[in-house]
Scaffold this active site. Structure first.
Site, PDB file in Angstrom:
ATOM      1  N   SER A 187       1.701  -8.398  10.229  1.00 53.97           N
ATOM      2  CA  SER A 187       2.866  -7.551  10.024  1.00 53.97           C
ATOM      3  C   SER A 187       2.560  -6.142  10.508  1.00 53.97           C
ATOM      4  O   SER A 187       2.202  -5.948  11.671  1.00 53.97           O
ATOM      5  CB  SER A 187       3.254  -7.628   8.557  1.00 53.97           C
ATOM      6  OG  SER A 187       4.572  -7.218   8.353  1.00 53.97           O
ATOM      7  N   GLU A 220      10.492 -16.104   9.528  1.00 59.11           N
ATOM      8  CA  GLU A 220       9.989 -14.776   9.172  1.00 59.11           C
ATOM      9  C   GLU A 220      10.895 -14.054   8.169  1.00 59.11           C
ATOM     10  O   GLU A 220      10.458 -13.626   7.112  1.00 59.11           O
ATOM     11  CB  GLU A 220       9.856 -13.910  10.438  1.00 59.11           C
ATOM     12  CG  GLU A 220       8.725 -14.308  11.364  1.00 59.11           C
ATOM     13  CD  GLU A 220       7.371 -13.812  10.910  1.00 59.11           C
ATOM     14  OE1 GLU A 220       7.278 -13.220   9.820  1.00 59.11           O
ATOM     15  OE2 GLU A 220       6.393 -14.035  11.646  1.00 59.11           O
ATOM     16  N   HIS A 280       7.647 -15.046   6.178  1.00 60.59           N
ATOM     17  CA  HIS A 280       6.754 -13.935   6.469  1.00 60.59           C
ATOM     18  C   HIS A 280       5.694 -13.805   5.379  1.00 60.59           C
ATOM     19  O   HIS A 280       5.975 -13.914   4.195  1.00 60.59           O
ATOM     20  CB  HIS A 280       7.578 -12.650   6.532  1.00 60.59           C
ATOM     21  CG  HIS A 280       6.803 -11.458   6.989  1.00 60.59           C
ATOM     22  ND1 HIS A 280       6.328 -11.324   8.264  1.00 60.59           N
ATOM     23  CD2 HIS A 280       6.420 -10.331   6.326  1.00 60.59           C
ATOM     24  CE1 HIS A 280       5.694 -10.171   8.391  1.00 60.59           C
ATOM     25  NE2 HIS A 280       5.734  -9.549   7.220  1.00 60.59           N
TER      26      HIS A 280
END
Length: 532
Positions: A211, A339, A435
């Protein structure tokens, strides 16, 4: 020179660094050292400045406790784009770091897990960089405990703190840009100069981040000052948000104005580091009121990203790699399948996305002249909620990650692509392959709030086999440059699908790939009247 307690006889592990000797602890078959300064505290006259090397000390310094987290907002679920969800749990394994005035500025510290303090061992080194929207995060989170990476893979593993939010990424008049990136470079310089003492090989360093941490790795692949500090890189869910200087300056000016300040070192230094993150409300107000100037950024939870300033970052990562800047660095890059689903779920948007809201997201985040029509034609059976999720998954992380792999190939380098397709069983399976799931799989630390969110009460056995596979692939890559599947190219597009039974196939998100094929991930601009 800092005074430290004189050395005493002990069976605890010790190592010598360029600034002095340190003593760690034996834990679970490893030697573990926490809270080692790699730079001076960025407070006082060093506030908002580039990091300076740490001072030396006499005697042996105890390295038992993590350094305190850098100043940051208190996270809430809807703000956790670009990193695992909250809450921040206390300092994980190891003692809690003290937070009195003497130590609270010691944010710039590294932690080392090593199978043995043997300078002749020359083990591969993995350096982890945390995510958190460029505004939160610290290396003491329990789900970043690196015991399993170091122990299972026989590698030396390093984590560290870097400045975030206003301290690390705001564009402040009188301060260098990208201070968080400069901290990361300083940490890697510490690794280069010291890791041999912990049994690591400074010529076999792999940087890994997820990320915003993946954004950090992309910055390091781009930054001239980071050349030669690492040799392989793993980019997990790369955010496509890199700012132009004009946008970054405007964002900082708006946040400062919400607090009645100017965006200068002088004004912002008048607010204590631990008080300044309370400007989270000011950040939220600025985001809500500036869509006309900031475009898509105003619809995200964070106004911070690396700045393509022409110095630390001369160009974007995609352009740098396409120009061959990292052709000598082996690369793994990938993303999760779903995600953005994490953010839909944690912001209570499930069941709340109607066609109008989906249409707005498609227009704001999609590529090309008519993104709404393009997405609806490419995904004719998708519900409004699915379209809302798809376009933001693609804009924020899936397509930036894919394009980075393709840029590396165009630049003459090698890249290995992956996608996490295993669905997390927690929360009734509603999170899918969301995610942050790859963080849990890599570290294999399940007894945390992150583990319970993703796995629920019974999901650990199901996760464990895939977790072992991911750890083995990452550590094999750190040792050899080969994760166990073929490199990506723009013809076959071979991609590792990380699922209950991992397999290799063509890149699975072909519809999205085609939609974004001609898109260029350029620095996000400041929207001016003439641009509308």
């Amino acid at each position: 020179m800092t005074a430290v307690e004189p050395r005493t006889a002990t069976d605890e592990p010790e190592a010598g660094t360029t600034t002095g000797r340190i003593r760690g602890r034996h834990e679970g078959g490893l030697a573990v050292f926490r809270g080692i300064p790699f730079a001076e505290p960025p407070v006082g006259p060093d506030r908002f400045m580039a990091p300076r090397p740490a001072r030396t000390w006499d005697g042996v310094r105890e390295a038992f406790a993590f350094g305190p987290p850098p100043p940051q907002e208190i996270p809430v679920p809807e703000t956790f784009a670009f990193g695992p969800p909250p809450p921040h749990e206390s300092h994980g394994s190891g003692d809690a770091a003290p937070t009195d005035d003497r130590t609270d500025g010691d944010w710039l510290t590294v932690n080392v897990w090593t199978p043995g303090v043997d300078p002749a061992a020359a083990r591969p080194v993995i350096v982890w960089i945390y995510g958190g929207a460029y505004k939160v995060g610290s290396s003491d989170e329990p789900y970043y405990d690196a015991h399993r990476i170091a122990g299972d893979g026989d590698v030396v593993t390093v984590t560290f703190n870097h400045r975030v939010g206003i301290e690390g990424f705001a564009q402040i008049d009188g301060a260098p840009a990208n201070r968080g990136v400069l901290d990361q470079i300083a940490a890697l310089e510490w690794v280069r100069d010291n890791i041999a003492a912990f049994g690591g090989d400074p010529a076999q360093v792999t940087v890994v981040g997820e990320s915003a941490g993946a954004g950090a790795v992309a910055c390091l692949l781009t930054a001239p000052a980071a050349r030669g500090l690492f040799h392989r890189a793993i980019v997990q869910s790369l955010p496509g948000t890199f700012f132009s200087p004009e946008l970054a300056e405007d964002v900082t000016a708006a946040i400062a104005a919400e607090m009645g300040l100017r965006p200068t070192v002088a004004d912002l230094s008048g607010v204590a580091p631990r008080v300044l993150p309370a400007a989270g409300a000011a950040v939220s107000r600025a985001l809500r009121s500036h869509q006309d100037r900031w475009g898509a950024v105003a619809l995200t939870p964070t106004p911070f990203s690396p700045v393509v300033d022409g110095d630390v970052l001369p160009v974007t990562p995609w352009r740098a790699l396409a120009d061959g800047a990292a052709r000598d660095v082996d690369l793994i890059v990938g993303h999760t399948r779903d995600e953005y689903r994490l953010f839909v779920a944690t912001s209570e948007l499930v069941g709340q996305i109607d066609d109008a809201r989906a249409a707005e997201a498609l227009r704001v985040f999609g590529p090309g002249p008519d993104p709404e029509r393009a997405y609806r034609e490419a995904f004719p059976d998708a519900s409004p909620e699915r379209l809302f999720e798809l376009v933001q998954s693609d804009w924020l992380m899936r397509m930036p990650s894919l394009h980075l792999a393709e840029a590396q190939v165009r630049g003459g380098g090698r890249a290995h692509m992956y996608e996490v397709t295993w669905s997390a069983p927690g929360n009734g399976g509603a999170l899918g392959a969301c995610h942050g799931l790859d963080v849990l799989l890599l570290f294999g630390v399940y007894d945390t709030d992150l583990g319970r969110l993703f796995l629920g009460p019974d999901g650990v056995p199901e996760a464990e086999r895939l977790s072992a596979h991911v750890r083995r692939a990452w550590t094999d890559f750190a040792a050899t440059g080969d994760p166990g599947w073929p490199a990506y190219d723009t013809e076959q597009r071979l991609t590792r699908l990380l699922d209950t039974e991992p397999r290799t196939s063509a890149y699975p998100e072909e519809a999205s790939r085609r939609l974004w094929r001609d898109h260029v991930f350029a620095p996000l601009p400041l929207v001016r009247d003439r641009d509308r």
